[in-house]
Write an enzyme that holds these catalytic residues in place. Structure first.
Site, PDB file in Angstrom:
ATOM      1  N   HIS A 226       1.507   5.369  -1.673  1.00 60.21           N
ATOM      2  CA  HIS A 226       1.117   6.538  -2.477  1.00 60.21           C
ATOM      3  C   HIS A 226       2.372   7.137  -3.098  1.00 60.21           C
ATOM      4  O   HIS A 226       3.261   7.588  -2.376  1.00 60.21           O
ATOM      5  CB  HIS A 226       0.434   7.591  -1.594  1.00 60.21           C
ATOM      6  CG  HIS A 226      -0.832   7.086  -0.970  1.00 60.21           C
ATOM      7  ND1 HIS A 226      -2.057   7.221  -1.577  1.00 60.21           N
ATOM      8  CD2 HIS A 226      -1.055   6.422   0.188  1.00 60.21           C
ATOM      9  CE1 HIS A 226      -2.986   6.663  -0.807  1.00 60.21           C
ATOM     10  NE2 HIS A 226      -2.407   6.169   0.268  1.00 60.21           N
TER      11      HIS A 226
ATOM     12  N   HIS B  77     -10.328   0.620   1.859  1.00 59.89           N
ATOM     13  CA  HIS B  77     -10.164   1.622   2.920  1.00 59.89           C
ATOM     14  C   HIS B  77     -11.372   1.469   3.839  1.00 59.89           C
ATOM     15  O   HIS B  77     -12.483   1.874   3.501  1.00 59.89           O
ATOM     16  CB  HIS B  77     -10.097   3.039   2.343  1.00 59.89           C
ATOM     17  CG  HIS B  77      -9.855   4.077   3.398  1.00 59.89           C
ATOM     18  ND1 HIS B  77      -8.675   4.768   3.513  1.00 59.89           N
ATOM     19  CD2 HIS B  77     -10.642   4.507   4.416  1.00 59.89           C
ATOM     20  CE1 HIS B  77      -8.746   5.589   4.561  1.00 59.89           C
ATOM     21  NE2 HIS B  77      -9.935   5.450   5.124  1.00 59.89           N
TER      22      HIS B  77
ATOM     23  N   ASP C 124       1.415   2.550   3.542  1.00 59.32           N
ATOM     24  CA  ASP C 124       0.561   3.731   3.383  1.00 59.32           C
ATOM     25  C   ASP C 124       1.397   5.009   3.466  1.00 59.32           C
ATOM     26  O   ASP C 124       0.922   6.040   3.940  1.00 59.32           O
ATOM     27  CB  ASP C 124      -0.578   3.742   4.404  1.00 59.32           C
ATOM     28  CG  ASP C 124      -1.671   4.737   4.036  1.00 59.32           C
ATOM     29  OD1 ASP C 124      -1.683   5.215   2.884  1.00 59.32           O
ATOM     30  OD2 ASP C 124      -2.499   5.041   4.907  1.00 59.32           O
TER      31      ASP C 124
ATOM     32  N   HIS D 296       0.884  -1.195   0.000  1.00 56.20           N
ATOM     33  CA  HIS D 296       0.000   0.000   0.000  1.00 56.20           C
ATOM     34  C   HIS D 296       0.905   1.224   0.000  1.00 56.20           C
ATOM     35  O   HIS D 296       1.496   1.568   1.022  1.00 56.20           O
ATOM     36  CB  HIS D 296      -0.910   0.005   1.233  1.00 56.20           C
ATOM     37  CG  HIS D 296      -1.846   1.181   1.280  1.00 56.20           C
ATOM     38  ND1 HIS D 296      -3.183   1.050   1.586  1.00 56.20           N
ATOM     39  CD2 HIS D 296      -1.652   2.506   1.078  1.00 56.20           C
ATOM     40  CE1 HIS D 296      -3.757   2.244   1.564  1.00 56.20           C
ATOM     41  NE2 HIS D 296      -2.843   3.149   1.263  1.00 56.20           N
TER      42      HIS D 296
ATOM     43  N   LYS E 224      -9.151  -0.613  -5.857  1.00 54.88           N
ATOM     44  CA  LYS E 224      -9.212   0.046  -4.563  1.00 54.88           C
ATOM     45  C   LYS E 224     -10.597   0.617  -4.295  1.00 54.88           C
ATOM     46  O   LYS E 224     -11.137   1.378  -5.109  1.00 54.88           O
ATOM     47  CB  LYS E 224      -8.177   1.176  -4.536  1.00 54.88           C
ATOM     48  CG  LYS E 224      -8.255   2.080  -3.328  1.00 54.88           C
ATOM     49  CD  LYS E 224      -7.686   1.409  -2.088  1.00 54.88           C
ATOM     50  CE  LYS E 224      -7.899   2.274  -0.859  1.00 54.88           C
ATOM     51  NZ  LYS E 224      -6.693   2.462  -0.078  1.00 54.88           N
TER      52      LYS E 224
ATOM     53  N   HIS F 266      -4.479  -0.916   6.081  1.00 51.23           N
ATOM     54  CA  HIS F 266      -4.036  -0.087   7.207  1.00 51.23           C
ATOM     55  C   HIS F 266      -4.912  -0.258   8.448  1.00 51.23           C
ATOM     56  O   HIS F 266      -5.583   0.663   8.892  1.00 51.23           O
ATOM     57  CB  HIS F 266      -3.903   1.389   6.828  1.00 51.23           C
ATOM     58  CG  HIS F 266      -4.951   1.948   5.904  1.00 51.23           C
ATOM     59  ND1 HIS F 266      -6.286   1.793   6.100  1.00 51.23           N
ATOM     60  CD2 HIS F 266      -4.829   2.677   4.773  1.00 51.23           C
ATOM     61  CE1 HIS F 266      -6.941   2.407   5.137  1.00 51.23           C
ATOM     62  NE2 HIS F 266      -6.085   2.936   4.320  1.00 51.23           N
TER      63      HIS F 266
HETATM   64  C1  NCD Z   1      -3.707   8.908   2.129  1.00 44.93           C
HETATM   65  C2  NCD Z   1      -3.288   9.978   1.122  1.00 44.93           C
HETATM   66  O1  NCD Z   1      -2.752  10.998   1.533  1.00 44.93           O
HETATM   67  O2  NCD Z   1      -3.476   9.770  -0.082  1.00 44.93           O
HETATM   68  N1  NCD Z   1      -3.713   9.503   3.434  1.00 44.93           N
HETATM   69  C3  NCD Z   1      -3.631   8.849   4.600  1.00 44.93           C
HETATM   70  O3  NCD Z   1      -3.767   9.481   5.652  1.00 44.93           O
HETATM   71  N2  NCD Z   1      -3.398   7.555   4.668  1.00 44.93           N
HETATM   72  C4  NCD Z   1      -5.014   8.350   1.739  1.00 44.93           C
HETATM   73  C5  NCD Z   1      -5.357   7.083   2.476  1.00 44.93           C
HETATM   74  O4  NCD Z   1      -4.749   6.045   2.257  1.00 44.93           O
HETATM   75  O5  NCD Z   1      -6.288   7.130   3.294  1.00 44.93           O
HETATM   76 ZN    ZN Z   2      -3.291   5.071   1.694  1.00 45.44          ZN
END
Ligand code: NCD
Ligand code: ZN
Length: 346
Positions: free
Chosen positions: A16, A137, A248, A14, A100, A175
């Site tokens: 970003h 999520h 995450d 996971h 997702k 998460h």
């Molecule tokens: C994530 C993001 O910033 O894209 N933020 C987070 O707090 N984890 C989005 C997510 O996974 O919820």
């Molecule tokens: Zn995330």
């Protein structure tokens, strides 16, 4: 005492990576240690169709350092108008490894997510047919529900009914932040697994709120009370195949976090392996670090483990990490675990 540990190269289930200057700035941080990562599709606009994922994958590859073998595993963002044929094709071509599900409004860039879960049943059934997993999520967005209860309520109201309606669907609850979620995952027969982040093994809600508000510890789902953190640690170090790492790691430029309405997201890509080695050592479970970071994830996704290894070495003095990573989109603060880190990846 173990001073050195060699494990299969870890993956991040996971992650970003964003786009543009932020992508360019932070992608090398994950590529340094990780073999592969499940790439979150919550760009603006989101990665909805196979073609979007194909183009995004090319941009990620272009942002990697020369010679990097890091492999982005692409995902699609589920909307109420997602085309099941397009999803099936993207899966069968090998391009996309999961879809997702964001409940609309749950987190950063989730406005195009799902409001009415009945409207995505057709896509979920098709995914079950082609063996494509759903990453979830798991938080309700109902304002009547306290933010600290949103994960537990989601399990009862959304996740469990959905899994009963589409029994063949492989689901990854992402998460985890509560003992309720750990218990739910443990109670499932099969077809359900979960990711746990690095930071949720380390911080509880006091870190965010006691003695001043600390935006760099704010993420969603928000960290809960310490008893939940301890349940997450027990799950992560257990070796149970249903639990694996999804950092995450979610970069936001400092200006967007240090604000009256700061963004959710903690950036851990840089020091995740050092933090995890420290946590597993503290739990006397270094021998199970590899299962959590490198074996359980690929097994659930039906992929081979990475064919190479990394070596973690315990240093005599604390390892120093940059406080922040400079990117063309602004500086991004690196997660501070609040204790010195002695383990370093060789
Ligand atoms: C994530 C993001 O910033 O894209 N933020 C987070 O707090 N984890 C989005 C997510 O996974 O919820
Ligand atoms: Zn995330």
């Amino acid at each position: 005492m173990t001073e050195q540990l060699t494990i299969r190269r870890p993956d991040d289930w996971h992650l970003h990576l964003r786009d543009g200057a932020m992508l360019t700035g932070i992608a090398p941080q994950s590529a340094k240690h990780f073999g592969r990562a499940i790439i979150m599709p919550n760009l603006v606009p989101p990665v909805v169709r196979g073609d979007d994922a194909r183009a995004y994958r090319e941009r990620i590859l272009a942002a990697l350092p020369d010679g990097s073998r890091f492999e982005p595993l692409m995902t699609l963002y589920l909307t109420e108008t997602t085309d099941a044929d397009d999803v099936a094709q993207a899966a069968q071509s090998g391009l996309v490894k999961s879809v997702k599900l964001y409940p609309a409004g749950a987190t950063t860039n989730s406005d195009s997510g799902v409001r009415d879960f009945d409207r995505v049943l057709g896509v979920l059934e098709r995914m079950a047919d082609v063996g494509l997993p759903l990453c979830v999520h798991g938080e309700v967005t109902d304002n009547q529900i306290d933010i600290f209860d949103r994960e537990a309520v989601f399990i009862e109201r959304v996740l469990d009914p959905m899994r009963r309606r589409v029994p063949g669907l492989k689901v990854i609850m992402e998460h985890l932040t509560t003992s309720d979620a750990v218990d739910y995952v443990r109670s499932a027969e099969d077809g359900l697994a979960a990711t746990i982040t690095t930071h949720h093994l380390i911080i509880n809600r006091n870190h965010i709120l006691a003695g001043g508000i600390r935006p760099h510890y704010y993420c969603l789902p928000v960290a809960k009370r310490d008893s939940h953190r301890l349940a997450l640690r027990a799950a992560a170090i257990s070796g149970d195949r249903r639990f694996f790492l999804g950092t995450d790691s979610a970069p936001h430029a400092d200006a967007a976090k240090e604000a009256a309405c700061g963004c959710a997201g903690i950036f851990t890509a840089t020091n995740t392996m050092s933090c995890l080695a420290q946590v597993f050592e503290a739990e006397n479970a270094l021998d199970r670090l590899e299962a959590f970071t490198s074996l359980n994830g690929p097994a659930f996704y039906g992929l081979p483990a990475n064919d190479d290894t990394i070596t973690l070495i315990k240093q005599a003095d604390p390892v120093s990490f940059p406080e922040s990573i400079e990117t063309g989109a602004g500086p991004v603060t690196v997660f501070d675990p609040g204790f010195p880190l002695y383990w370093d990846v060789a």
